[in-house]
Design a protein around this motif. Structure first.
Motif, PDB file in Angstrom:
ATOM      1  N   ASN A 218     -85.928 -10.185 -19.004  1.00 54.85           N
ATOM      2  CA  ASN A 218     -86.726 -11.222 -18.353  1.00 54.85           C
ATOM      3  C   ASN A 218     -87.242 -12.277 -19.328  1.00 54.85           C
ATOM      4  OD1 ASN A 218     -86.432 -10.024 -15.830  1.00 54.85           O
ATOM      5  ND2 ASN A 218     -88.285  -8.778 -16.047  1.00 54.85           N
ATOM      6  N   ASN A 219     -87.287 -11.930 -20.613  1.00 61.35           N
ATOM      7  CA  ASN A 219     -87.876 -12.840 -21.602  1.00 61.35           C
ATOM      8  C   ASN A 219     -86.859 -13.477 -22.548  1.00 61.35           C
ATOM      9  OD1 ASN A 219     -91.089 -12.716 -21.640  1.00 61.35           O
ATOM     10  ND2 ASN A 219     -90.333 -10.685 -21.065  1.00 61.35           N
ATOM     11  N   PHE A 220     -85.644 -12.920 -22.609  1.00 62.65           N
ATOM     12  CA  PHE A 220     -84.650 -13.435 -23.550  1.00 62.65           C
ATOM     13  C   PHE A 220     -83.283 -13.528 -22.886  1.00 62.65           C
ATOM     14  CE2 PHE A 220     -87.880 -11.299 -26.098  1.00 62.65           C
ATOM     15  CZ  PHE A 220     -88.122 -12.212 -27.121  1.00 62.65           C
ATOM     16  N   PHE A 277     -93.200 -14.322 -35.358  1.00 65.81           N
ATOM     17  CA  PHE A 277     -92.977 -14.357 -33.910  1.00 65.81           C
ATOM     18  C   PHE A 277     -94.085 -13.610 -33.182  1.00 65.81           C
ATOM     19  CE2 PHE A 277     -91.122 -12.601 -30.005  1.00 65.81           C
ATOM     20  CZ  PHE A 277     -90.605 -13.751 -29.417  1.00 65.81           C
ATOM     21  N   LYS A 278     -94.565 -14.212 -32.103  1.00 66.10           N
ATOM     22  CA  LYS A 278     -95.612 -13.565 -31.303  1.00 66.10           C
ATOM     23  C   LYS A 278     -95.510 -14.066 -29.873  1.00 66.10           C
ATOM     24  CE  LYS A 278     -99.917 -14.483 -32.336  1.00 66.10           C
ATOM     25  NZ  LYS A 278    -101.229 -14.419 -33.048  1.00 66.10           N
ATOM     26  N   MET A 279     -95.625 -13.157 -28.928  1.00 63.38           N
ATOM     27  CA  MET A 279     -95.570 -13.517 -27.508  1.00 63.38           C
ATOM     28  C   MET A 279     -96.991 -13.607 -26.952  1.00 63.38           C
ATOM     29  SD  MET A 279     -92.323 -11.123 -26.365  1.00 63.38           S
ATOM     30  CE  MET A 279     -91.738 -12.240 -25.084  1.00 63.38           C
ATOM     31  N   GLU A 280     -97.096 -14.043 -25.732  1.00 65.20           N
ATOM     32  CA  GLU A 280     -98.412 -14.110 -25.081  1.00 65.20           C
ATOM     33  C   GLU A 280     -98.987 -12.702 -24.929  1.00 65.20           C
ATOM     34  OE1 GLU A 280    -100.090 -16.801 -24.221  1.00 65.20           O
ATOM     35  OE2 GLU A 280     -98.516 -18.165 -24.904  1.00 65.20           O
ATOM     36  N   GLU A 281    -100.294 -12.572 -25.068  1.00 62.78           N
ATOM     37  CA  GLU A 281    -100.933 -11.251 -24.977  1.00 62.78           C
ATOM     38  C   GLU A 281    -100.715 -10.580 -23.628  1.00 62.78           C
ATOM     39  OE1 GLU A 281    -104.880 -10.631 -26.434  1.00 62.78           O
ATOM     40  OE2 GLU A 281    -104.743 -12.338 -27.813  1.00 62.78           O
ATOM     41  N   SER A 282    -100.516 -11.375 -22.592  1.00 54.62           N
ATOM     42  CA  SER A 282    -100.297 -10.816 -21.257  1.00 54.62           C
ATOM     43  C   SER A 282     -98.876 -10.270 -21.085  1.00 54.62           C
ATOM     44  CB  SER A 282    -100.548 -11.900 -20.198  1.00 54.62           C
ATOM     45  OG  SER A 282     -99.710 -13.022 -20.422  1.00 54.62           O
ATOM     46  N   ASN A 283     -97.990 -10.612 -22.022  1.00 55.20           N
ATOM     47  CA  ASN A 283     -96.599 -10.173 -21.926  1.00 55.20           C
ATOM     48  C   ASN A 283     -96.499  -8.686 -22.273  1.00 55.20           C
ATOM     49  OD1 ASN A 283     -93.703  -9.756 -22.662  1.00 55.20           O
ATOM     50  ND2 ASN A 283     -93.601 -11.959 -22.261  1.00 55.20           N
ATOM     51  N   LEU A 285     -94.275  -7.107 -23.673  1.00 57.52           N
ATOM     52  CA  LEU A 285     -93.603  -6.909 -24.955  1.00 57.52           C
ATOM     53  C   LEU A 285     -94.452  -7.358 -26.144  1.00 57.52           C
ATOM     54  CD1 LEU A 285     -90.024  -8.191 -23.993  1.00 57.52           C
ATOM     55  CD2 LEU A 285     -90.759  -5.808 -24.224  1.00 57.52           C
ATOM     56  N   TYR A 286     -95.686  -7.768 -25.874  1.00 62.39           N
ATOM     57  CA  TYR A 286     -96.553  -8.338 -26.911  1.00 62.39           C
ATOM     58  C   TYR A 286     -96.715  -7.405 -28.115  1.00 62.39           C
ATOM     59  CZ  TYR A 286    -100.840  -9.885 -29.243  1.00 62.39           C
ATOM     60  OH  TYR A 286    -101.771 -10.281 -30.186  1.00 62.39           O
ATOM     61  N   HIS A 287     -96.914  -6.112 -27.857  1.00 62.10           N
ATOM     62  CA  HIS A 287     -97.164  -5.157 -28.945  1.00 62.10           C
ATOM     63  C   HIS A 287     -95.872  -4.602 -29.543  1.00 62.10           C
ATOM     64  CE1 HIS A 287    -101.496  -5.063 -28.507  1.00 62.10           C
ATOM     65  NE2 HIS A 287    -101.352  -4.928 -27.197  1.00 62.10           N
ATOM     66  N   ILE A 288     -94.729  -4.936 -28.942  1.00 65.82           N
ATOM     67  CA  ILE A 288     -93.457  -4.382 -29.404  1.00 65.82           C
ATOM     68  C   ILE A 288     -92.665  -5.388 -30.220  1.00 65.82           C
ATOM     69  CG2 ILE A 288     -91.235  -3.435 -28.654  1.00 65.82           C
ATOM     70  CD1 ILE A 288     -92.691  -2.299 -26.209  1.00 65.82           C
ATOM     71  N   LEU A 289     -92.527  -6.598 -29.704  1.00 67.32           N
ATOM     72  CA  LEU A 289     -91.724  -7.618 -30.372  1.00 67.32           C
ATOM     73  C   LEU A 289     -92.627  -8.661 -31.022  1.00 67.32           C
ATOM     74  CD1 LEU A 289     -88.890  -8.110 -27.720  1.00 67.32           C
ATOM     75  CD2 LEU A 289     -88.833  -6.721 -29.796  1.00 67.32           C
ATOM     76  N   LYS A 290     -92.922  -8.442 -32.297  1.00 63.98           N
ATOM     77  CA  LYS A 290     -93.731  -9.398 -33.045  1.00 63.98           C
ATOM     78  C   LYS A 290     -93.508  -9.167 -34.537  1.00 63.98           C
ATOM     79  CE  LYS A 290     -97.868  -6.457 -32.932  1.00 63.98           C
ATOM     80  NZ  LYS A 290     -99.308  -6.382 -32.618  1.00 63.98           N
ATOM     81  N   GLY A 291     -93.690 -10.233 -35.306  1.00 60.80           N
ATOM     82  CA  GLY A 291     -93.565 -10.090 -36.751  1.00 60.80           C
ATOM     83  C   GLY A 291     -92.638 -11.119 -37.358  1.00 60.80           C
TER      84      GLY A 291
END
Length: 444
Positions: A218-220, A277-283, A285-291
Motif C-alpha cells: 500500500n505504501n510502495f 528515511f522516516k514515514m508518518e507516525e500514523s503509518n 510501518l513507521y517503526h519498521i521502515l526507517k533509518g
C-alpha cells in the motif's frame, strides 16, 4: 598501578553507560580523557599526546569515508523501495513450519545486502520478531537466529564498515579479504542452518499474518525493478569492482528509481539521503521502515574515530607492547589464534563495542603475527572470526545490545542460540588444526 586503575575505571564507566542506555561515545570520551591524563603524568606532554591521538585517529579515515557512503546507500535504498521490496519478497517466501531457519537465512541475506547488523535488525529483524510474538515461537531462539543472520553480512559484506575497518587495521585489500571470509563461512553457514532446521521443526509459527506485506504494498511500488540498486551492488562486488564506485552507482540508481517508480520529489530524496528515511507516525510501518542517511552514521563514525584515537594514546604509552608481551611464548599458528581469541574477548568486554575490539586486538596482536611470520590475510581472518563475532556474544557490548534492543529480546538469553557467532570460530579452529596435522604427516 595508574594504568590498571585507568582500565578498571574505564571499564566501569563503559559498562555502566551501556547498562544505563547512554550512548557509548560519552564513555569513550571519558576513557580517552582518563588515559590521556595518565599518559601526561607519565611524562608525555600535550604535543606528544596530540600526535599519538591523531596518528591513531588517521587509521579511521578510510572507514569514515565508507560510513558516509553506507548512510547514503541505505537512504537511497529506503526511498527507492529497495529495502521494503527485500522485506516484502522475503515474507512471501516464508513457510511457517520452517520459521527459525527462515529467520536466520533472511536476516543473513538482508545483512549481506545492507552490510549492517543494526540496519538488518531494525528492518527485517523487527518484522520477524513481531511474527514470532504472534506465532508462539520461543523469542530467545528467534532472537538468536536473527542476530546470527545479522552478523553474516556484518562479517563478509562489501558494504560492511566492519570489514573495511578490519582491512584497514591489518593492511589488507578488501576484496581478497572478502574472498577469504566467504570461503570460511560456507561450513559454518551449513552447520548453523542444520541446527536451525531442527529447532524450526520444534518451534513452528502457529499464526501467520499478512498485514506487513499488505502495508508495504500500500505504501510502495513493489517489483523487481526496485531491487536494481541492490542487484548492482551484488553484481559489481562479484566482479570485484571498486566498492566505493559501486556504492555511488547504486546511490544514483536508487535516486532514479525513487523519482520514477516511487514518484518521490527530488527535495524529499535529498532530505532522505541526508537525514534518513522516516514515514508518518500514523503509518503502520513507521517503526519498521526507517533509518539510513548521512547523519545516521555520525555517531558510529565518532565512536570509531575516538576508538582509534584512544588506541593511538595507549600505543604511545607502550600498553599494547606490554600486553602483547604476555603472549611471547605463544608460538605457532594455533597458539597465536588462541591468543587472538583471548584478547578479543577481553577487548570486547572492556571496550563495549565491536570497533574497539577490532582496533585494540589488531594493535595488540600485530607484533605477534609478524614475529611468527603469519600471513596478514590470516591475521585479518582471525580478527574476523574472533573480535567481530565475539563482540555480539557479550551481553553489554553494543554489538549485542543494539540488535537485542531493536528486537526487544533478552540480550543474555539469545546468545546460546546465536549459533553462527561461535560455530564459525570452532570450525575455523578445527580446519587449521587439520591442515597443520596433514602438513606434519606429509613432511615426516
Amino acid at each position: 598501578m595508574a594504568i590498571l586503575i585507568g582500565f578498571v575505571l574505564s571499564f566501569t564507566i563503559l559498562l555502566l553507560g551501556v547498562l544505563k542506555g547512554f550512548w557509548i561515545g560519552y564513555g569513550l570520551i571519558l576513557s580517552f580523557i582518563i588515559f590521556s591524563t595518565i599518559s601526561y603524568r607519565m611524562g608525555n606532554n600535550f604535543n606528544i599526546l596530540k600526535s599519538h591521538a591523531l596518528n591513531g585517529g588517521k587509521r579511521a579515515f578510510v572507514v569514515l569515508k565508507m560510513f558516509v557512503l553506507i548512510g547514503l546507500v541505505t537512504g537511497a535504498w529506503y526511498i527507492s523501495g529497495t529495502i521494503p521490496s527485500i522485506v516484502y519478497y522475503c515474507m512471501k517466501l516464508l513457510n511457517p513450519q520452517f520459521y527459525i531457519i527462515f529467520a536466520f537465512l533472511s536476516s543473513a541475506v538482508v545483512s549481506y545486502m545492507l552490510g549492517t547488523s543494526t540496519g538488518t535488525a531494525s528492518t527485517m529483524g523487527v518484522v520477524l520478531i513481531v511474527m514470532a510474538r504472534g506465532g508462539n515461537v520461543d523469542l530467545s531462539i528467534a532472537g538468536g537466529a536473527i542476530i546470527s543472520g545479522c552478523y553474516v553480512g556484518d562479517r563478509a559484506s562489501p558494504m560492511s564498515s566492519c570489514t573495511s575497518l578490519q582491512a584497514n587495521q591489518t593492511n589488507t585489500e578488501l576484496y581478497p579479504l572478502l574472498n577469504r571470509l566467504r570461503k570460511t563461512s560456507i561450513i559454518p553457514l551449513l552447520l548453523t542452518s542444520l541446527f536451525y532446521i531442527v529447532l524450526s521443526l520444534e518451534n513452528p509459527l502457529t499464526v501467520l499474518g499478512n498485514s506487513i506485506t499488505l502495508d508495504i504494498q500500500n505504501n510502495f511500488e513493489i517489483n523487481f525493478i526496485v531491487l536494481l540498486p541492490a542487484i548492482i551492488m551484488l553484481v559489481l562486488s562479484t566482479f570485484k569492482y571498486d566498492v566505493k564506485k559501486s556504492m555511488l552507482i547504486s546511490i544514483i540508481a536508487g535516486i532514479i528509481i525513487a523519482l520514477v517508480a516511487q514518484k518521490a520529489a527530488f527535495s524529499e530524496i535529498i532530505k532522505t539521503l541526508i537525514w534518513g528515511f522516516k514515514m508518518e507516525e500514523s503509518n503502520p510501518l513507521y517503526h519498521i521502515l526507517k533509518g539510513g542517511g548521512l547523519f545516521s552514521m555520525l555517531k558510529a563514525g565518532i565512536v570509531v574515530f575516538i576508538s582509534c584515537s584512544m588506541a593511538g594514546v595507549l600505543e604511545g604509552m607502550g600498553i599494547f607492547y606490554k600486553v602483547s608481551s604476555l603472549f611471547k611464548n605463544f608460538t605457532g599458528r594455533i597458539k597465536v589464534l588462541l591468543a587472538t581469541a583471548i584478547t578479543s574477548i577481553a577487548t570486547a568486554c572492556f571496550g563495549g563495542n565491536q570497533s574497539i575490539a577490532i582496533v585494540m586486538t589488531s594493535q595488540i596482536m600485530n607484533r605477534i603475527y609478524e614475529e611468527n611470520k603469519i600471513d596478514k590475510y590470516d591475521f585479518a581472518t582471525d580478527i574476523s572470526n574472533t573480535a567481530v563475532l565475539f563482540s555480539p556474544m557479550i551481553p553489554w557490548n553494543i554489538a549485542n545490545l543494539l540488535v537485542s534492543t531493536a528486537l526487544d529480546v533478552d540480550p543474555v538469553k539469545i546468545v546460546p542460540f546465536a549459533f553462527y557467532l561461535y560455530i564459525t570460530f570452532i570450525v575455523y579452529y578445527i580446519g587449521i588444526r587439520l591442515r597443520l596435522n596433514k602438513h606434519k604427516v606429509q613432511t615426516q
